[in-house]
Write an enzyme that holds these catalytic residues in place. Structure first.
Site, PDB file in Angstrom:
ATOM      1  N   ASP A 202       0.863  -1.176   0.000  1.00  0.00           N
ATOM      2  CA  ASP A 202       0.000   0.000   0.000  1.00  0.00           C
ATOM      3  C   ASP A 202       0.907   1.236   0.000  1.00  0.00           C
ATOM      4  O   ASP A 202       1.497   1.604   1.009  1.00  0.00           O
ATOM      5  CB  ASP A 202      -0.901  -0.033   1.242  1.00  0.00           C
ATOM      6  CG  ASP A 202      -1.779   1.210   1.352  1.00  0.00           C
ATOM      7  OD1 ASP A 202      -1.638   2.121   0.520  1.00  0.00           O
ATOM      8  OD2 ASP A 202      -2.605   1.258   2.282  1.00  0.00           O
ATOM      9  N   LYS A 228      -3.701  12.301  -2.748  1.00  0.00           N
ATOM     10  CA  LYS A 228      -2.620  12.566  -1.788  1.00  0.00           C
ATOM     11  C   LYS A 228      -1.344  13.003  -2.518  1.00  0.00           C
ATOM     12  O   LYS A 228      -0.405  13.498  -1.913  1.00  0.00           O
ATOM     13  CB  LYS A 228      -2.325  11.317  -0.955  1.00  0.00           C
ATOM     14  CG  LYS A 228      -3.493  10.905  -0.054  1.00  0.00           C
ATOM     15  CD  LYS A 228      -3.093   9.750   0.828  1.00  0.00           C
ATOM     16  CE  LYS A 228      -4.277   8.962   1.348  1.00  0.00           C
ATOM     17  NZ  LYS A 228      -5.036   9.626   2.390  1.00  0.00           N
TER      18      LYS A 228
HETATM   19  C1  LIG Z   1      -1.959   4.186   4.101  1.00  0.00           C
HETATM   20  C2  LIG Z   1      -3.259   4.445   3.428  1.00  0.00           C
HETATM   21  N1  LIG Z   1      -3.842   3.469   2.735  1.00  0.00           N
HETATM   22  C3  LIG Z   1      -4.999   3.647   2.087  1.00  0.00           C
HETATM   23  C4  LIG Z   1      -5.656   4.857   2.135  1.00  0.00           C
HETATM   24  C5  LIG Z   1      -6.951   5.008   1.411  1.00  0.00           C
HETATM   25  O1  LIG Z   1      -6.879   5.992   0.435  1.00  0.00           O
HETATM   26  P1  LIG Z   1      -8.191   6.348  -0.378  1.00  0.00           P
HETATM   27  O2  LIG Z   1      -9.202   6.788   0.655  1.00  0.00           O
HETATM   28  O3  LIG Z   1      -7.828   7.444  -1.304  1.00  0.00           O
HETATM   29  O4  LIG Z   1      -8.643   5.119  -1.047  1.00  0.00           O
HETATM   30  C6  LIG Z   1      -5.103   5.906   2.869  1.00  0.00           C
HETATM   31  C7  LIG Z   1      -5.815   7.195   3.006  1.00  0.00           C
HETATM   32  O5  LIG Z   1      -5.787   7.812   4.047  1.00  0.00           O
HETATM   33  C8  LIG Z   1      -3.869   5.703   3.524  1.00  0.00           C
HETATM   34  O6  LIG Z   1      -3.284   6.675   4.221  1.00  0.00           O
END
Ligand SMILES: Cc1ncc(COP(=O)(O)O)c(C=O)c1O
Length: 413
Positions: A202, A228
């Site tokens: 991730d 992000k």
């Molecule tokens: C480490 C991590 N994984 C996954 C996500 C999920 O991202 P999204 O909400 O854009 O799918 C986030 C968002 O905060 C994150 O910080």
């Protein structure tokens, strides 16, 4: 502190605005980053003068935008060091990318009793899709614990590997602790144990802070999310090794992902198009391309160096605030620009509100990491996260805001 200045801050119009009459100190880039003019203009430009649906029209507008859209696939592939743009699938966000892997890879390849290893610091996006899968087919989740200073316990990880391990899901940089996990080492260890184990990284937080090379890392799947990375919402990326993507059935059915539809049966396109049903987020893909071009022109190493300088300066200052407890690795070399803390005697949400009055935007809460909060023994933390536009002044404003809170809450804080 205030002498650390981002040369790129001027590219972000919102950062010259004020909040409650104070200069905006935006320290919530970990939740979603602000957008540079280059992204805003690229998206506006398409909508003003270049818009049409893609992959379908024979007219010039559609053909031109199709070409620009597909160019972004190549931009993404180069940005993360993928072997081919055919390994890049556009999704809505990281969450959808992980759900896609859980459904399209997990469902056909796993069976009851198979094991998935996750870590105690995963975002809910890398927990819940696997739980849904386990509920459906009876596979089992094992969890790598963390050490007292918020790093993965690698010997516990090795001990969890078993003949039944099929997939490892690991966050590259923790959104709640800032920890930069040694994913290369984790992947090497897993490969040495059993080369058939698949690894999903991730990269939602790492792709923003550092240079990524999925081939050097040897990840099977890597996900990140556009908003992000200074791009728009509604667009994310799933990278998958092509030979694995080829073994996966479609995630959703509909237009654009088919070769031929008959009521007697349908055939599907090759990856990545097989996984992109329906009209995609066309304008958002263009915005993501502009965001990647923007950070690439600066250079991910330059961004990392700027954020590291901020982190090294602020960490001892923050630690010296009375009653403040900082979570995550002590060693700043092992973390990215994410600071998660609690202050004795003050609830995180109260701190967040006081900081907001000072023009300082931070995140408070569980950061979609409830299992991690349980391990830390807290309900919530305050999180200040940097972007490439963060200045020393923003961090000065954070410290001043915390001092104000200390006075409001009394000597305990
Ligand atoms: C480490 C991590 N994984 C996954 C996500 C999920 O991202 P999204 O909400 O854009 O799918 C986030 C968002 O905060 C994150 O910080």
């Amino acid at each position: 502190m205030s002498k650390i200045i981002s040369p790129w801050r001027k590219d972000f119009p919102i950062l010259s605005t004020t909040m409650h009459g104070k200069p905006l100190a935006f320290l919530d880039s970990g939740a979603s980053a602000q957008k540079p003019r280059a992204v805003i203009e690229a998206m506006g430009g398409v909508m003003e003068a270049g818009y049409a649906n893609i992959h379908r029209g024979l007219y010039a507008l559609s053909q031109n935008l199709t070409a620009s859209f597909e160019e972004v696939r190549g931009t993404v592939a180069r940005f993360i060091g993928a072997g081919s743009e055919k390994e890049i699938i556009f999704t809505r966000n990281s969450t959808e990318a992980i759900n896609l892997v859980a459904k399209s890879w997990g469902r056909p390849h796993l069976k009851a009793g198979d094991e998935i290893i996750l870590t105690a610091m995963e975002h809910h996006a890398n927990i819940v899709p696997w739980q849904l899968l386990c509920d459906q087919i009876g596979c089992v989740i094992k969890v790598v614990p963390i050490t007292a200073d918020g790093q993965l316990d690698l010997s516990a990880f090795e001990a969890l590997l078993s003949k039944k391990t099929r997939l490892i899901g690991v966050v590259h940089v923790s959104n709640a602790l800032g920890t930069h996990n040694p994913v290369e080492k984790i992947i090497q260890t897993a490969r040495a144990y059993n080369p058939a184990i698949k690894i999903l990284v991730d990269g939602s937080q790492s792709a923003v802070h550092m240079r990524i090379n999925v081939r050097a890392m040897d990840a099977d799947f890597f996900v990140f999310t556009g908003h992000k990375l200074y791009g728009p919402t509604g667009i994310g990326v799933l990278y998958g090794k092509y030979e694995i993507l080829e073994t996966m059935p479609p995630y959703q059915g509909g237009g654009d992902m088919i070769e031929r539809v008959r009521f007697s049966g349908t055939t599907y396109k090759e990856p990545p198009f097989r996984f992109e049903a329906g009209t995609p987020a066309i304008v958002e893909v263009i915005g993501l391309g502009a965001a990647i071009d923007y950070v690439s022109a600066i250079g991910m190493d330059a961004i990392a160096a700027h954020e590291k300088a901020l982190l090294e300066h602020i960490t001892p200052v923050l630690r010296s605030v009375n009653g403040l407890r900082l979570y995550g690795p002590e060693d700043t070399a092992k973390k990215a620009g994410i600071l998660s803390f609690t202050v004795e005697g003050a609830h995180a949400s109260d701190l967040g509100m006081i900081l907001d009055q000072c023009g300082v935007a931070v995140r408070t809460g569980h950061h979609c990491c409830m299992p991690l909060m349980e391990v830390l023994g807290v309900e919530a933390t305050v999180r200040a996260s940097f972007g490439l536009y963060t200045n020393g002044d923003d961090l000065d404003a954070l410290i001043a805001g915390l001092e104000k809170a200390r006075m409001l809450f009394g000597s305990g804080t």
